[in-house]
Design a protein around this motif. Sequence first.
Motif, mmCIF file in Angstrom:
data_model
loop_
_atom_site.group_PDB
_atom_site.id
_atom_site.type_symbol
_atom_site.label_atom_id
_atom_site.label_comp_id
_atom_site.label_asym_id
_atom_site.label_seq_id
_atom_site.Cartn_x
_atom_site.Cartn_y
_atom_site.Cartn_z
ATOM 1 N N ILE A 107 0.878 -1.025 0.039
ATOM 2 C CA ILE A 107 0.002 -0.009 0.006
ATOM 3 C C ILE A 107 0.906 1.352 0.038
ATOM 4 O O ILE A 107 0.562 2.245 -0.689
ATOM 5 C CB ILE A 107 -1.066 -0.016 1.259
ATOM 6 C CG1 ILE A 107 -1.953 -1.209 0.955
ATOM 7 C CG2 ILE A 107 -1.571 1.265 1.387
ATOM 8 C CD1 ILE A 107 -2.809 -1.505 2.247
ATOM 9 N N ARG A 108 1.907 1.140 0.647
ATOM 10 C CA ARG A 108 2.718 2.455 0.931
ATOM 11 C C ARG A 108 3.496 2.911 -0.298
ATOM 12 O O ARG A 108 3.525 3.932 -0.807
ATOM 13 C CB ARG A 108 3.882 2.334 1.795
ATOM 14 C CG ARG A 108 4.725 3.559 2.052
ATOM 15 C CD ARG A 108 5.527 3.668 3.432
ATOM 16 N NE ARG A 108 6.336 4.801 3.296
ATOM 17 C CZ ARG A 108 6.789 5.685 4.212
ATOM 18 N NH1 ARG A 108 6.358 5.581 5.370
ATOM 19 N NH2 ARG A 108 7.790 6.584 3.862
ATOM 20 N N ARG A 109 3.871 1.718 -1.135
ATOM 21 C CA ARG A 109 4.827 2.113 -2.299
ATOM 22 C C ARG A 109 4.009 2.911 -3.346
ATOM 23 O O ARG A 109 4.472 3.922 -3.838
ATOM 24 C CB ARG A 109 5.301 0.748 -2.921
ATOM 25 C CG ARG A 109 6.209 1.267 -4.196
ATOM 26 C CD ARG A 109 6.866 -0.216 -4.641
ATOM 27 N NE ARG A 109 7.939 -0.790 -3.821
ATOM 28 C CZ ARG A 109 8.156 -1.917 -3.767
ATOM 29 N NH1 ARG A 109 7.536 -2.872 -4.351
ATOM 30 N NH2 ARG A 109 8.873 -2.567 -2.755
ATOM 31 N N ALA A 246 -5.503 9.026 6.704
ATOM 32 C CA ALA A 246 -4.171 9.008 7.633
ATOM 33 C C ALA A 246 -3.273 10.316 7.021
ATOM 34 O O ALA A 246 -2.635 10.641 7.973
ATOM 35 C CB ALA A 246 -3.330 7.537 7.200
ATOM 36 N N LEU A 247 -3.586 10.730 5.818
ATOM 37 C CA LEU A 247 -2.572 11.773 5.558
ATOM 38 C C LEU A 247 -3.253 13.108 6.286
ATOM 39 O O LEU A 247 -2.043 14.082 6.754
ATOM 40 C CB LEU A 247 -2.674 12.172 4.070
ATOM 41 C CG LEU A 247 -2.040 11.076 3.157
ATOM 42 C CD1 LEU A 247 -2.289 11.466 1.596
ATOM 43 C CD2 LEU A 247 -0.738 10.652 3.324
ATOM 44 N N LEU A 248 -4.512 13.326 6.644
ATOM 45 C CA LEU A 248 -5.096 14.114 7.474
ATOM 46 C C LEU A 248 -4.710 14.152 8.912
ATOM 47 O O LEU A 248 -4.035 14.987 9.490
ATOM 48 C CB LEU A 248 -6.430 14.211 7.265
ATOM 49 C CG LEU A 248 -7.162 14.651 5.877
ATOM 50 C CD1 LEU A 248 -8.409 14.301 5.772
ATOM 51 C CD2 LEU A 248 -6.536 15.780 5.162
ATOM 52 N N THR A 254 0.763 18.041 13.333
ATOM 53 C CA THR A 254 2.072 17.886 13.538
ATOM 54 C C THR A 254 2.804 19.153 12.681
ATOM 55 O O THR A 254 3.573 19.721 13.215
ATOM 56 C CB THR A 254 2.607 16.673 12.792
ATOM 57 O OG1 THR A 254 1.992 16.526 11.608
ATOM 58 C CG2 THR A 254 2.230 15.342 13.600
ATOM 59 N N THR A 255 2.169 19.452 11.593
ATOM 60 C CA THR A 255 2.768 20.566 10.865
ATOM 61 C C THR A 255 2.340 21.759 11.388
ATOM 62 O O THR A 255 3.192 22.796 11.324
ATOM 63 C CB THR A 255 2.414 20.267 9.395
ATOM 64 O OG1 THR A 255 2.603 19.110 8.927
ATOM 65 C CG2 THR A 255 3.172 21.317 8.400
ATOM 66 N N THR A 256 1.251 21.939 11.744
ATOM 67 C CA THR A 256 0.817 22.982 12.549
ATOM 68 C C THR A 256 1.882 23.365 13.830
ATOM 69 O O THR A 256 2.100 24.463 14.071
ATOM 70 C CB THR A 256 -0.657 22.862 13.337
ATOM 71 O OG1 THR A 256 -1.968 22.901 12.291
ATOM 72 C CG2 THR A 256 -1.045 23.931 14.343
ATOM 73 N N GLY A 354 10.789 9.662 12.726
ATOM 74 C CA GLY A 354 10.806 8.112 13.009
ATOM 75 C C GLY A 354 12.001 7.849 12.071
ATOM 76 O O GLY A 354 12.979 8.401 11.552
ATOM 77 N N GLY A 355 11.985 6.467 11.598
ATOM 78 C CA GLY A 355 13.129 6.021 10.642
ATOM 79 C C GLY A 355 12.497 4.297 10.186
ATOM 80 O O GLY A 355 11.662 3.947 10.520
ATOM 81 N N GLY A 356 13.151 4.255 9.258
ATOM 82 C CA GLY A 356 13.122 2.681 8.621
ATOM 83 C C GLY A 356 11.862 2.650 7.786
ATOM 84 O O GLY A 356 11.656 3.748 7.271
ATOM 85 N N LEU A 365 6.494 17.100 2.641
ATOM 86 C CA LEU A 365 5.347 17.980 2.548
ATOM 87 C C LEU A 365 5.548 19.053 3.780
ATOM 88 O O LEU A 365 5.501 20.356 3.908
ATOM 89 C CB LEU A 365 4.011 17.616 2.339
ATOM 90 C CG LEU A 365 2.689 18.442 2.450
ATOM 91 C CD1 LEU A 365 3.023 19.688 1.479
ATOM 92 C CD2 LEU A 365 1.592 17.767 2.645
ATOM 93 N N ALA A 366 5.900 18.309 4.848
ATOM 94 C CA ALA A 366 5.892 18.929 6.186
ATOM 95 C C ALA A 366 7.051 20.176 6.051
ATOM 96 O O ALA A 366 7.058 21.277 6.569
ATOM 97 C CB ALA A 366 6.153 18.030 7.314
ATOM 98 N N ARG A 367 8.178 19.515 5.463
ATOM 99 C CA ARG A 367 9.350 20.494 5.455
ATOM 100 C C ARG A 367 9.014 21.731 4.352
ATOM 101 O O ARG A 367 9.659 22.635 4.917
ATOM 102 C CB ARG A 367 10.698 19.753 4.765
ATOM 103 C CG ARG A 367 11.144 18.571 5.761
ATOM 104 C CD ARG A 367 12.199 17.848 5.083
ATOM 105 N NE ARG A 367 13.209 17.517 5.975
ATOM 106 C CZ ARG A 367 13.515 15.983 6.374
ATOM 107 N NH1 ARG A 367 12.858 15.045 5.587
ATOM 108 N NH2 ARG A 367 14.222 15.608 7.369
#
Length: 411
Positions: A107-109, A246-248, A254-256, A354-356, A365-367
């Motif tokens: 799903i992620r790919r 989940a994107l929302l 977090t970005t706020t 996070g990582g991995g 997008l956050a950046r």
Amino acid sequence: MSGEDLRASLIALTPMNPAYQRDPHAVLRPLSHHCPVARDDEAGTFIVTRYADARRVLIDRRTSRDGMKAEEGAHLARRQAAQLPTEIPRTEVVSILQLDDPDHTRIRRPLQRAFHARVRTCRPRVEAVVDAALNAIDPGQPFDLMAAYCVPIPVEAIAVILGVDHERLSDFRTWSEGVILGLNPFRSPEQTATLEHCRAALHAYFHEVIAARRDHPCDDLISDMVALQAEGADINEDELAVNLIALLVGGNLTTTDLIGNGARLLMLNPRERDKLLADPALAPALVEEVLRYEGPVDMTQRIMGEDVVVGGCPVAARQVVSTVLRAANRDPEIFEEPDRFLIDAKRPPHLAFGGGSHICIGAPLARLEGQIALLKLFQRFPELRMVDADAVPAWRTLPFFRGMEELMVTA
Ligand code: HEM
């Protein structure tokens, strides 16, 4: 330092502990120094606070995110997983954050491919969202920077990227606010009802948009995902809808907080603000330093797939490890002068995303939003300052996240 201060408890690493809410590092520093791999039997988790240990756990591909794979005593990890309906496939009710391979990669790919391609081209749209927020501010009066600026930018940016119709924007904002309640494990029954209502409304809305884009593709992420499905990407419509939500959930609050925490740090550190204004090319480095120094997310979890040793401490298969990103990002073994906020310091990568394989899919997008929002804010209002710089900040009480309810400023 008394023994009591060092008792490891996940609850003590939330705003329920006033000392943690005031200054998380006053609690994390001694823990990391004296007990870098601590055990909280009540929550059923290890608490890992050093950078090297946290990173090793995060990138370990034998770990899991499915709460049902955790040991019986891992109450926090198992609670949410146990509440899921059993008659619907798991992949249609939880997002990639709680999936393991092969479903996680399946799903992620395609989602990542389409989403990151959109982010690469969306700078002008995010700039327009930021400009509109700036233009709506009346600098003649003190105003709440959170409500006027930090809250609207992420939700409007993601709405533009997804392709939310203009006339549905107000509903979309309400539903997005509602689904964020899912981040609070200690929410009230009324909040759970609001969460369920908003989640169902978003589901219905996304199904409606997916069907519409199948007939008439537009220049947006939902059209891109529908096109990938048509080309054979193995992701069904319910899986797509869950992950759009989940994107929302993952991206708005977090970005706020990235923008809010960053603005506060620049107001508290006028030398750093002046460096940014003198050299706007420092905006990416500024955002990395905000993420390291006062990132929005406290921690993330992994369930061990095999018996391992973490920081010299044996951890058995099925035990949960909470990696405290906030502590790792101030680890003096890794970061020189970790408690100084310096936007032009050359530093190793932080762990705020996070990582991995589960590393934040929304990081690009956050950046981008953080860079544009912070630079434009101080270019427009170079004298921006807090109405009461000595007041205790209005930190939100949501566990595991750090951001402000309100930030009163004058321009
Ligand atoms: C400064 C802002 C953000 C921070 C600090 C942040 C932090 C995180 C962290 C710590 C994780 C867990 C990673 C892990 O367990 O290794 C995560 C995952 C995730 N984030 Fe973000 N995030 C941010 C913005 C966003 C945005 C803008 C979006 C989407 C538009 C987003 C969507 C997600 C999703 C879907 C996941 C699950 C990824 C997976 O499990 O494969 N996040 N984020």
